[in-house]
Design an enzyme around this catalytic site. Structure first.
Site, PDB file in Angstrom:
ATOM      1  N   ASN A 160       8.515   2.802  13.568  1.00 27.88           N
ATOM      2  CA  ASN A 160       9.276   2.749  12.314  1.00 27.88           C
ATOM      3  C   ASN A 160       8.272   2.957  11.182  1.00 27.88           C
ATOM      4  O   ASN A 160       7.534   2.037  10.833  1.00 27.88           O
ATOM      5  CB  ASN A 160       9.969   1.385  12.192  1.00 27.88           C
ATOM      6  N   TRP A 161       8.273   4.171  10.641  1.00 25.06           N
ATOM      7  CA  TRP A 161       7.282   4.487   9.609  1.00 25.06           C
ATOM      8  C   TRP A 161       7.584   3.801   8.277  1.00 25.06           C
ATOM      9  O   TRP A 161       6.737   3.800   7.380  1.00 25.06           O
ATOM     10  CB  TRP A 161       7.229   5.999   9.379  1.00 25.06           C
ATOM     11  N   LYS A 162       8.789   3.272   8.139  1.00 25.42           N
ATOM     12  CA  LYS A 162       9.231   2.702   6.847  1.00 25.42           C
ATOM     13  C   LYS A 162       9.026   3.742   5.743  1.00 25.42           C
ATOM     14  O   LYS A 162       9.135   4.943   6.015  1.00 25.42           O
ATOM     15  CB  LYS A 162       8.489   1.402   6.554  1.00 25.42           C
TER      16      LYS A 162
ATOM     17  N   HIS B  50      17.845  -3.285  10.190  1.00 30.51           N
ATOM     18  CA  HIS B  50      16.468  -3.783  10.055  1.00 30.51           C
ATOM     19  C   HIS B  50      16.461  -4.933   9.048  1.00 30.51           C
ATOM     20  O   HIS B  50      17.203  -4.904   8.060  1.00 30.51           O
ATOM     21  CB  HIS B  50      15.548  -2.645   9.590  1.00 30.51           C
TER      22      HIS B  50
ATOM     23  N   GLU C 155      14.574  -5.649   6.731  1.00 27.19           N
ATOM     24  CA  GLU C 155      14.308  -5.248   5.336  1.00 27.19           C
ATOM     25  C   GLU C 155      15.581  -4.718   4.684  1.00 27.19           C
ATOM     26  O   GLU C 155      15.821  -4.938   3.496  1.00 27.19           O
ATOM     27  CB  GLU C 155      13.166  -4.212   5.301  1.00 27.19           C
TER      28      GLU C 155
ATOM     29  N   GLU D 263      13.636  -8.751  16.456  1.00 29.64           N
ATOM     30  CA  GLU D 263      12.545  -8.738  15.483  1.00 29.64           C
ATOM     31  C   GLU D 263      12.577 -10.030  14.663  1.00 29.64           C
ATOM     32  O   GLU D 263      13.313 -10.116  13.668  1.00 29.64           O
ATOM     33  CB  GLU D 263      12.707  -7.547  14.532  1.00 29.64           C
TER      34      GLU D 263
ATOM     35  N   GLY E 268       5.374  -7.404   9.859  1.00 31.76           N
ATOM     36  CA  GLY E 268       4.396  -7.057   8.826  1.00 31.76           C
ATOM     37  C   GLY E 268       3.497  -8.210   8.413  1.00 31.76           C
ATOM     38  O   GLY E 268       2.784  -8.132   7.424  1.00 31.76           O
TER      39      GLY E 268
ATOM     40  N   SER F 155       4.707  -7.161  14.392  1.00 32.44           N
ATOM     41  CA  SER F 155       3.249  -7.159  14.501  1.00 32.44           C
ATOM     42  C   SER F 155       2.740  -6.844  15.909  1.00 32.44           C
ATOM     43  O   SER F 155       1.758  -7.439  16.363  1.00 32.44           O
ATOM     44  CB  SER F 155       2.672  -8.485  13.984  1.00 32.44           C
TER      45      SER F 155
ATOM     46  N   GLY G  40       6.115  -1.189  13.520  1.00 35.28           N
ATOM     47  CA  GLY G  40       6.020  -0.804  12.119  1.00 35.28           C
ATOM     48  C   GLY G  40       4.621  -0.319  11.797  1.00 35.28           C
ATOM     49  O   GLY G  40       4.242   0.823  12.084  1.00 35.28           O
ATOM     50  N   GLY G  41       3.812  -1.201  11.201  1.00 34.98           N
ATOM     51  CA  GLY G  41       2.481  -0.831  10.708  1.00 34.98           C
ATOM     52  C   GLY G  41       1.637  -0.046  11.701  1.00 34.98           C
ATOM     53  O   GLY G  41       1.019   0.966  11.345  1.00 34.98           O
TER      54      GLY G  41
HETATM   55  C1  PEP Z   1       9.232  -3.209  11.870  1.00 34.85           C
HETATM   56  O1  PEP Z   1       9.173  -2.731  10.753  1.00 34.85           O
HETATM   57  O2  PEP Z   1      10.252  -3.048  12.536  1.00 34.85           O
HETATM   58  C2  PEP Z   1       8.070  -3.942  12.379  1.00 34.85           C
HETATM   59  C3  PEP Z   1       8.170  -4.533  13.534  1.00 34.85           C
HETATM   60  O3  PEP Z   1       6.943  -3.948  11.581  1.00 34.85           O
HETATM   61  P1  PEP Z   1       5.472  -4.460  12.016  1.00 34.85           P
HETATM   62  O4  PEP Z   1       5.184  -3.875  13.377  1.00 34.85           O
HETATM   63  O5  PEP Z   1       4.575  -3.915  10.967  1.00 34.85           O
HETATM   64  O6  PEP Z   1       5.512  -5.944  12.049  1.00 34.85           O
END
Ligand code: PEP
Length: 251
Positions: A9-11, A95, A97, A167, A173, A212, A233-234
């Protein structure tokens, strides 16, 4: 048999130049790995170039959100038909967010999930509790409600055409990954809850963990019996990290 899956997930990150550099390295790093499924969920404006870059590879692509409406006066929204035009096979819905920052409640998320499925796009449905909810010991209740909204609208059978991502919001994040056993407990709770309604669907349901995930913790998480891969994500923005995570799912 469930097939492991890793979705990035590049956001709201990237540029044409950065995406090309990232994807060139990811494509090379995943070449020939066909046991697991790999997906990249990119911002809308890049879907065309991502389609070009990935169409002859073992990496599928998708979007991070979609409108619940088919078409019409919805300024700024993007429909499932538009995603299909760019070859999207997946879309993330719900998600945390989107839920926290853009007011998407369980009902809206369920409508988006339904819209995706009607268009033949696989929704990656995100569920998870906040830190306050975990501390109040209502994690299971929160997740049950998030899933119930979808099941009430679409029926439990719809889960055979979807992916769930657990999640925990406190892990997204933040660098605070859930312990493998902590995540496993929630995954098992999700699977057993669905099994009460339809055991065959529960058995085949792919449940990803997100929060994470990094190259150094992916293998331990993915080794748990009910964790079928990750939503990343990251770490999906760093080619070497993402490739290592995908390789952890492949083994
Ligand atoms: C996400 O955005 O779905 C996510 C899991 O982010 P991260 O891996 O950065 O915690």
């Amino acid at each position: 048999m469930r097939r492991k899956m890793v979705a990035g997930n590049w956001k709201m990150h990237g540029s044409l130049v950065e995406n090309k550099r990232l994807l060139d390295a990811v494509i090379a790093g995943l070449d020939g790995l066909n046991e697991a499924r790999f997906v990249v969920c990119a911002p809308y404006p890049y879907l065309s170039s991502i389609q070009n870059a990935l169409q002859s590879t073992n990496i599928a692509w998708g979007a991070q959100n979609v409108s619940q409406f088919e078409k019409g006066a919805y300024t700024g929204e993007v429909s499932t038909t538009m995603l299909k035009d760019f070859g999207c096979r997946y879309v993330i819905v719900g998600h945390s967010e989107r839920r926290a920052l853009f007011g998407e409640n369980n009902f809206i998320v369920a409508e988006k999930y339904l819209a995706a499925q009607r268009a033949g796009i696989t929704p990656i449905l995100c569920v998870g509790e906040t830190l306050e909810q975990r501390e109040a010991e209502i994690t299971e209740q929160v997740i049950e409600e998030q899933l119930a909204a979808v099941i009430e609208l679409t029926g439990v059978e719809s889960l055979s055409q979807s992916v769930i991502a657990y999640e925990p919001v406190w892990a997204i994040g933040t660098g605070k990954t859930a312990l493998p056993q902590q995540a496993q407990d929630v995954h098992a709770f999700i699977r057993s809850g669905i099994a009460k309604k339809n055991a065959a669907i529960a058995k085949e349901l792919v449940i990803l963990y997100g929060g994470s995930v990094k190259a150094n913790n992916a293998a331990d998480l993915f080794a748990m019996p009910d964790i079928d891969g990750g939503l990343i994500g990251g770490a999906s923005l760093v080619a070497s990290e993402f490739v290592s995570i995908c390789r952890a799912a492949h083994h």
